[in-house]
Design a protein around this motif. Structure first.
Motif, PDB file in Angstrom:
ATOM      1  N   ILE A   1      -2.469 -29.814  46.643  1.00 51.48           N
ATOM      2  CA  ILE A   1      -2.023 -30.871  45.736  1.00 51.48           C
ATOM      3  C   ILE A   1      -3.163 -31.261  44.805  1.00 51.48           C
ATOM      4  CG2 ILE A   1      -1.170 -33.244  45.560  1.00 51.48           C
ATOM      5  CD1 ILE A   1       0.187 -32.898  48.216  1.00 51.48           C
ATOM      6  N   VAL A   2      -2.842 -31.417  43.521  1.00 50.34           N
ATOM      7  CA  VAL A   2      -3.802 -31.941  42.557  1.00 50.34           C
ATOM      8  C   VAL A   2      -3.253 -33.285  42.098  1.00 50.34           C
ATOM      9  CG1 VAL A   2      -4.866 -31.587  40.296  1.00 50.34           C
ATOM     10  CG2 VAL A   2      -4.445 -29.628  41.804  1.00 50.34           C
ATOM     11  N   VAL A   3      -4.064 -34.328  42.193  1.00 47.30           N
ATOM     12  CA  VAL A   3      -3.599 -35.657  41.799  1.00 47.30           C
ATOM     13  C   VAL A   3      -4.270 -36.066  40.496  1.00 47.30           C
ATOM     14  CG1 VAL A   3      -3.193 -38.015  42.551  1.00 47.30           C
ATOM     15  CG2 VAL A   3      -3.524 -36.209  44.244  1.00 47.30           C
ATOM     16  N   MET A   4      -3.455 -36.497  39.523  1.00 49.31           N
ATOM     17  CA  MET A   4      -3.984 -36.926  38.227  1.00 49.31           C
ATOM     18  C   MET A   4      -3.710 -38.401  38.017  1.00 49.31           C
ATOM     19  SD  MET A   4      -2.714 -34.072  35.533  1.00 49.31           S
ATOM     20  CE  MET A   4      -3.599 -34.791  34.159  1.00 49.31           C
ATOM     21  N   ASP A   5      -4.587 -39.035  37.276  1.00 47.88           N
ATOM     22  CA  ASP A   5      -4.321 -40.388  36.803  1.00 47.88           C
ATOM     23  C   ASP A   5      -5.051 -40.560  35.481  1.00 47.88           C
ATOM     24  OD1 ASP A   5      -3.232 -42.853  36.755  1.00 47.88           O
ATOM     25  OD2 ASP A   5      -4.670 -43.764  38.147  1.00 47.88           O
ATOM     26  N   TYR A   6      -4.400 -41.112  34.509  1.00 42.99           N
ATOM     27  CA  TYR A   6      -4.988 -41.281  33.178  1.00 42.99           C
ATOM     28  C   TYR A   6      -5.664 -40.010  32.660  1.00 42.99           C
ATOM     29  CZ  TYR A   6      -4.030 -46.173  33.924  1.00 42.99           C
ATOM     30  OH  TYR A   6      -3.385 -47.363  34.172  1.00 42.99           O
ATOM     31  N   GLY A   7      -5.045 -38.880  32.878  1.00 37.07           N
ATOM     32  CA  GLY A   7      -5.545 -37.639  32.299  1.00 37.07           C
ATOM     33  C   GLY A   7      -6.672 -36.965  33.047  1.00 37.07           C
ATOM     34  N   VAL A   8      -7.160 -37.576  34.121  1.00 38.77           N
ATOM     35  CA  VAL A   8      -8.230 -36.905  34.870  1.00 38.77           C
ATOM     36  C   VAL A   8      -7.770 -36.649  36.299  1.00 38.77           C
ATOM     37  CG1 VAL A   8     -10.072 -37.911  33.478  1.00 38.77           C
ATOM     38  CG2 VAL A   8      -9.312 -39.058  35.552  1.00 38.77           C
ATOM     39  N   LYS A   9      -8.469 -35.690  36.937  1.00 36.02           N
ATOM     40  CA  LYS A   9      -8.142 -35.366  38.320  1.00 36.02           C
ATOM     41  C   LYS A   9      -8.833 -36.382  39.221  1.00 36.02           C
ATOM     42  CE  LYS A   9     -10.129 -31.833  40.333  1.00 36.02           C
ATOM     43  NZ  LYS A   9     -10.483 -30.410  40.445  1.00 36.02           N
ATOM     44  N   ILE A  10      -8.080 -37.012  40.119  1.00 33.87           N
ATOM     45  CA  ILE A  10      -8.738 -37.975  41.008  1.00 33.87           C
ATOM     46  C   ILE A  10      -8.809 -37.472  42.431  1.00 33.87           C
ATOM     47  CG2 ILE A  10      -8.191 -40.002  39.599  1.00 33.87           C
ATOM     48  CD1 ILE A  10      -5.920 -40.573  41.618  1.00 33.87           C
ATOM     49  N   ALA A  11      -8.055 -36.448  42.761  1.00 35.82           N
ATOM     50  CA  ALA A  11      -8.150 -35.892  44.113  1.00 35.82           C
ATOM     51  C   ALA A  11      -7.539 -34.510  44.120  1.00 35.82           C
ATOM     52  CB  ALA A  11      -7.426 -36.784  45.120  1.00 35.82           C
ATOM     53  N   GLU A  12      -7.870 -33.732  45.123  1.00 30.43           N
ATOM     54  CA  GLU A  12      -7.366 -32.367  45.221  1.00 30.43           C
ATOM     55  C   GLU A  12      -7.499 -31.926  46.664  1.00 30.43           C
ATOM     56  OE1 GLU A  12      -9.706 -29.595  43.016  1.00 30.43           O
ATOM     57  OE2 GLU A  12      -8.063 -28.153  42.880  1.00 30.43           O
ATOM     58  N   GLY A  13      -6.554 -31.144  47.152  1.00 25.90           N
ATOM     59  CA  GLY A  13      -6.696 -30.617  48.500  1.00 25.90           C
ATOM     60  C   GLY A  13      -5.363 -30.432  49.187  1.00 25.90           C
ATOM     61  N   ALA A  14      -5.438 -30.196  50.490  1.00 25.78           N
ATOM     62  CA  ALA A  14      -4.233 -29.986  51.273  1.00 25.78           C
ATOM     63  C   ALA A  14      -3.457 -31.299  51.350  1.00 25.78           C
ATOM     64  CB  ALA A  14      -4.614 -29.507  52.673  1.00 25.78           C
ATOM     65  N   PRO A  15      -2.119 -31.239  51.595  1.00 23.38           N
ATOM     66  CA  PRO A  15      -1.303 -32.453  51.604  1.00 23.38           C
ATOM     67  C   PRO A  15      -1.863 -33.572  52.491  1.00 23.38           C
ATOM     68  CG  PRO A  15       0.099 -30.532  51.732  1.00 23.38           C
ATOM     69  CD  PRO A  15      -1.303 -30.026  51.742  1.00 23.38           C
ATOM     70  N   GLN A  16      -2.297 -33.201  53.727  1.00 23.53           N
ATOM     71  CA  GLN A  16      -2.764 -34.254  54.634  1.00 23.53           C
ATOM     72  C   GLN A  16      -3.984 -34.953  54.070  1.00 23.53           C
ATOM     73  OE1 GLN A  16      -1.948 -31.109  55.026  1.00 23.53           O
ATOM     74  NE2 GLN A  16      -2.441 -30.472  57.117  1.00 23.53           N
ATOM     75  N   VAL A  17      -4.876 -34.159  53.446  1.00 19.96           N
ATOM     76  CA  VAL A  17      -6.110 -34.718  52.903  1.00 19.96           C
ATOM     77  C   VAL A  17      -5.799 -35.693  51.768  1.00 19.96           C
ATOM     78  CG1 VAL A  17      -8.313 -34.164  51.822  1.00 19.96           C
ATOM     79  CG2 VAL A  17      -7.316 -32.596  53.519  1.00 19.96           C
ATOM     80  N   VAL A  18      -4.938 -35.232  50.856  1.00 20.99           N
ATOM     81  CA  VAL A  18      -4.616 -36.044  49.681  1.00 20.99           C
ATOM     82  C   VAL A  18      -3.913 -37.338  50.090  1.00 20.99           C
ATOM     83  CG1 VAL A  18      -3.098 -36.121  47.675  1.00 20.99           C
ATOM     84  CG2 VAL A  18      -4.578 -34.146  48.055  1.00 20.99           C
ATOM     85  N   ARG A  19      -3.046 -37.199  51.071  1.00 21.13           N
ATOM     86  CA  ARG A  19      -2.251 -38.332  51.515  1.00 21.13           C
ATOM     87  C   ARG A  19      -3.125 -39.488  51.985  1.00 21.13           C
ATOM     88  NH1 ARG A  19       1.821 -36.135  55.588  1.00 21.13           N
ATOM     89  NH2 ARG A  19      -0.068 -35.875  56.792  1.00 21.13           N
ATOM     90  N   ASP A  20      -4.264 -39.139  52.604  1.00 20.08           N
ATOM     91  CA  ASP A  20      -5.119 -40.174  53.172  1.00 20.08           C
ATOM     92  C   ASP A  20      -6.213 -40.612  52.216  1.00 20.08           C
ATOM     93  OD1 ASP A  20      -3.596 -39.888  55.395  1.00 20.08           O
ATOM     94  OD2 ASP A  20      -4.907 -38.359  56.282  1.00 20.08           O
ATOM     95  N   ASP A  21      -6.200 -40.033  51.016  1.00 11.06           N
ATOM     96  CA  ASP A  21      -7.273 -40.347  50.073  1.00 11.06           C
ATOM     97  C   ASP A  21      -7.095 -41.757  49.510  1.00 11.06           C
ATOM     98  OD1 ASP A  21      -8.763 -40.464  47.535  1.00 11.06           O
ATOM     99  OD2 ASP A  21      -9.173 -38.344  47.951  1.00 11.06           O
ATOM    100  N   ALA A  22      -8.133 -42.537  49.618  1.00 12.82           N
ATOM    101  CA  ALA A  22      -8.043 -43.942  49.194  1.00 12.82           C
ATOM    102  C   ALA A  22      -7.760 -44.055  47.704  1.00 12.82           C
ATOM    103  CB  ALA A  22      -9.343 -44.667  49.539  1.00 12.82           C
ATOM    104  N   LYS A  23      -8.350 -43.156  46.916  1.00 11.46           N
ATOM    105  CA  LYS A  23      -8.179 -43.243  45.453  1.00 11.46           C
ATOM    106  C   LYS A  23      -6.736 -42.963  45.047  1.00 11.46           C
ATOM    107  CE  LYS A  23     -11.776 -40.703  44.138  1.00 11.46           C
ATOM    108  NZ  LYS A  23     -12.575 -39.851  43.279  1.00 11.46           N
TER     109      LYS A  23
END
Ligand SMILES: Nc1ncnc2c1ncn2[C@@H]1O[C@H](COP(=O)(O)OP(=O)(O)OP(=O)(O)O)[C@@H](O)[C@H]1O
Ligand SMILES: [Mg+2]
Lengths: 439, 276
Positions: free
Chosen positions: B233-255
């Motif tokens: 999963i790649v997570v974007m916000d306001y045009g920049v990448k804020i997180a990336e990784g496997a689903p479990q990792v991204v899910r727990d990411d505070a950002k």
């Protein structure tokens, strides 16, 4: 339904609605016509303004509009909501379907028999040649407007290019009609591509305006390039068509003499009739084939959604250009035929009115439907002649007929499109495709 | 790494006047995997797709696609239709873009335009009906039938696409994209507007597409779909990448949680829920 006063109420509502509409229409008519008809102005002998009022005429017009509005609304209610096909009884629908299937072959047989049936009626023969010319033009424009969905208001330009190509090639280089015909088509297609390039990015209204201008430019060039085109005098003594080298003349080597029959000017007319019939049928055949080929499907897809086409890897540029070129080519063929039939052409024959007429045929026929376009050409061109007796009211009657038709069938005479490919059982389709392919 | 990845996006920036919709985005999509691109509304996800598929020319950055055979394509230099034709990238749209007046079958035939065009000798051979074109057309119909079967629409093959229910249209658009035989399939919110049962069916379809070797990039707001099927999963916000990784990792990411909380409580709740 069960409560009588409920239907009563709804009827009262309907009447109120009709009356309201009629009042609005009458008011609009009053506003528009109060100056146009209510007051008559004229310049007096010394240049001063003279005016007098004609309120009685104005009142008549407003009353007619009021009554007409009520009549139209009542007709509408009587017909029911437009486009409700389900309301037609299945047996009637089946009958219509059958008529739809039977119409093309019957029309075709009738077309072939026209010279036999009306051999002694020169007027009718001439009229049917004219109708067939417009059928062909309609079918040609149908490729651009009906299939590819590109609104082209300058189609007459290609008709002109074809006509002048034949006229100039034959008078200057002594080329025969059958030699010039493909050349006229190629030249027109070339101009189609030339027009296509600048308008590739335009859509809808913008495209319509630019193509309209293109049509006018071609006409003005023909009008002003006197050394080549003869300007407003046009090109005259264009060679008449020959029966593969045998002219339709009274002389010893003429068609009649060779066949050993008595000379008659009708021979040439009949020949011309079959030539344009063959050309029109060629146009139809090619268009029907093209629709089932990838290029035809791409045209229709382009009409449906250009962005999606790009996402599927379809080259929009070439797809549009081929549509323009194909339509223009048929227009060019028709133009060459027009030139040889008339023996004389001038820019006057290629005004915007022609483009508008051909477009009206396509729209009236139902965008994209071959049968619809043919019927519309017969109705429009034939109708024009039919209403000749109405003199100056001809256009009025004609316009009203068109408006009524468009209320009744907003999508044209034939308002549905036949899929280019279908699925029922694997074997059945390929047989179907193969059979239609050979026909 | 580079041979593993089918698509490498490096420093992608897309500016519209003063708006920077995508700002220096870099990520890689792995071959034969499902990569999800998520983020709040307006994060710039669709803009990334439009850059990849050539609808926008990126302001700067590199988008490189590598085929199985090692051939490279710089997508930022190819223009519109060539990206689908040559680089074999297919896409669907956030607002469905079928050919509504054409039948489901015809929609799938149009998707095979380039192959059929070649078989028809650029129309000339097709016009006279050579047997090789007829065979090619039969094959195209077979492929269309195969896909109609897979999306469960074989019985509606001859119905106008515009008459199909919404969920069917979504699936038909995916089938149409697949008929171009893509190496990379880009899906923009394929589950939008689908009910739970249809979403489950969609997940299954996407997994089977991945199973046959097509790489997928997926924009999706429906977290149940995203968490279930994505490999990365790649997570974007306001045009920049804020997180990336496997689903479990991204899910727990505070950002990520913060981005969704800041944007939309409902969506944040959806992320949390699927994490719980
Ligand atoms: N053609 C354009 N011109 C100007 N601004 C644009 C254009 N396309 C996108 N934007 C802007 O770029 C930003 C990102 O839009 P984008 O459509 O990529 O978001 P998104 O992540 O797909 O959102 P959503 O989840 O709502 O679909 C938005 O602020 C949008 O207004
Ligand atoms: Mg979006």
């Amino acid at each position: 339904m069960s409560a009588p006063d409920l239907t009563h109420a709804s009827r009262r509502e309907a009447i109120a609605f009709i009356l309201k509409n009629a009042f609005i229409s009458a008011f609009v008519a009053l506003v528009i016509f109060s100056l146009m008809i209510g007051v008559r102005t004229e310049a007096g002998p010394t240049g001063q303004l003279i005016y007098w009022t004609r309120f009685d005429d104005l009142a008549t017009i407003v009353a007619v509009v009021f009554a007409g509005s009520i009549a139209v609304e009542l007709l509408r209610q009587w017909w029911g909501p437009v486009g409700v096909v389900g309301a037609i009884a299945p047996s009637v629908q089946r009958g219509l379907d059958f008529a739809g299937k039977a119409a093309p072959p019957l029309l075709l047989i009738f077309a072939f028999l026209v010279p036999v049936l009306f051999y002694n009626q020169r007027y009718l023969l001439d009229l049917s040649i004219l109708v067939l010319t417009y059928v062909m033009l309609g079918w040609g424009l149908n490729v651009v407007v009906g299939l590819a969905g590109l609104l082209d208001l300058g189609y007459v330009a290609f008709y002109a290019v074809g006509a002048y190509s034949y006229a100039l090639l034959s008078t200057n280089f002594d080329l025969s009609f059958w030699m010039c015909l493909p050349l006229a088509g190629i030249l027109a297609a070339f101009w189609g591509v030339l027009l296509g390039f600048p308008v590739l990015r335009l859509r809808g209204d913008y495209l319509a305006i630019v193509t309209l201008a293109f049509g006018e430019i071609i006409r003005l060039v023909l009008l002003n390039w006197e050394s080549l085109t003869g300007g407003p005098n046009g090109v005259s003594s264009i060679p008449r068509p020959t029966f593969f080298g045998i002219p339709f003349t009274r002389g010893d080597d003429g068609f009649a003499a060779r066949l050993g029959i008595e000379f008659s000017p009708t021979h040439r007319i009949v020949f011309l009739f079959y030539v344009i019939l063959a050309l029109a049928l060629l146009t139809n055949w090619v268009t029907i084939r093209l629709r089932r080929l990838p290029i035809g499907r791409a045209w229709e897809a382009l009409r449906e959604d250009e962005v999606a086409c790009r996402a599927l890897g379809i080259n929009i540029t070439t797809t549009k250009l081929t549509a323009f070129a194909t339509g223009a080519m048929f227009g060019g063929f028709a133009g060459a035929f027009f030139a040889t039939r008339q023996g004389f052409i001038s820019p006057e024959s290629f005004t915007f009115q022609e483009s508008a007429l051909v477009l009206a045929i396509v729209v009236l026929g139902g965008m994209g439907s071959q049968l619809g376009v043919a019927l519309a050409a017969v109705a429009l061109i034939g109708g024009f002649e039919l209403f000749r007796g109405f003199d100056q009211y001809r256009m009025l009657v004609f316009g009203m007929a068109m408006v009524l038709l468009m209320i009744w069938r907003p999508r044209g005479l034939i308002g549905h499109r036949a899929p280019t490919v279908f699925l029922k059982q694997n074997t059945a389709i390929s047989a179907e495709l193969a059979k239609e392919g050979r026909g | 790494m580079s041979h593993e990845s089918i698509l490498i996006v490096d420093g992608l920036t897309m500016r519209f006047g003063g708006v920077v919709a995508v700002n220096g985005l870099s990520f890689a999509a792995e071959r034969r995997k499902i990569t999800a691109l998520i983020g709040p509304n307006g994060a710039g996800k669709t803009t990334v797709f439009n850059c990849i598929t050539g609808f926008y020319k990126p302001t700067s950055g590199v988008i490189r696609l590598t085929h199985d055979d090692g051939r490279n394509f710089h997508l930022e230099r190819l223009n519109d239709f060539r990206i689908s034709k040559k680089a074999k990238v297919a896409r669907t749209f956030q607002n469905i873009r079928l050919f509504p007046g054409m039948t489901a079958l015809e929609n799938l035939m149009v998707a095979q335009h380039n192959a059929l065009m070649q078989a028809s000798g650029f129309t000339f051979l097709g016009l006279i009906g050579v047997p090789s074109y007829r065979a090619a057309e039969r094959r195209a119909i077979d492929r269309a039938k195969h896909w109609l079967d897979r999306i469960g629409l074989i019985d509606r093959a001859d119905d106008a696409a515009g008459n199909l229910p919404y969920g069917d249209q979504r699936r038909l658009e995916i089938a149409r994209a697949m008929c171009t035989e893509p190496a990379l399939l880009c899906l923009d919110e394929p589950a939008a507007g689908l009910n739970a049962r249809e979403s489950a069916g969609l997940s299954e379809l996407l997994l089977s597409i991945r199973g046959q070797g097509t790489s997928i990039i997926l924009i999706e707001h429906d977290m149940s779909v995203v968490m279930e099927i994505s490999d990365q999963i790649v997570v974007m916000d306001y045009g920049v990448k804020i997180a990336e990784g496997a689903p479990q990792v991204v899910r727990d990411d505070a950002k990520v949680v913060a981005a969704y909380l800041g944007a939309d409580e409902e969506e944040a709740a959806a992320v949390m829920e699927s994490g719980a």
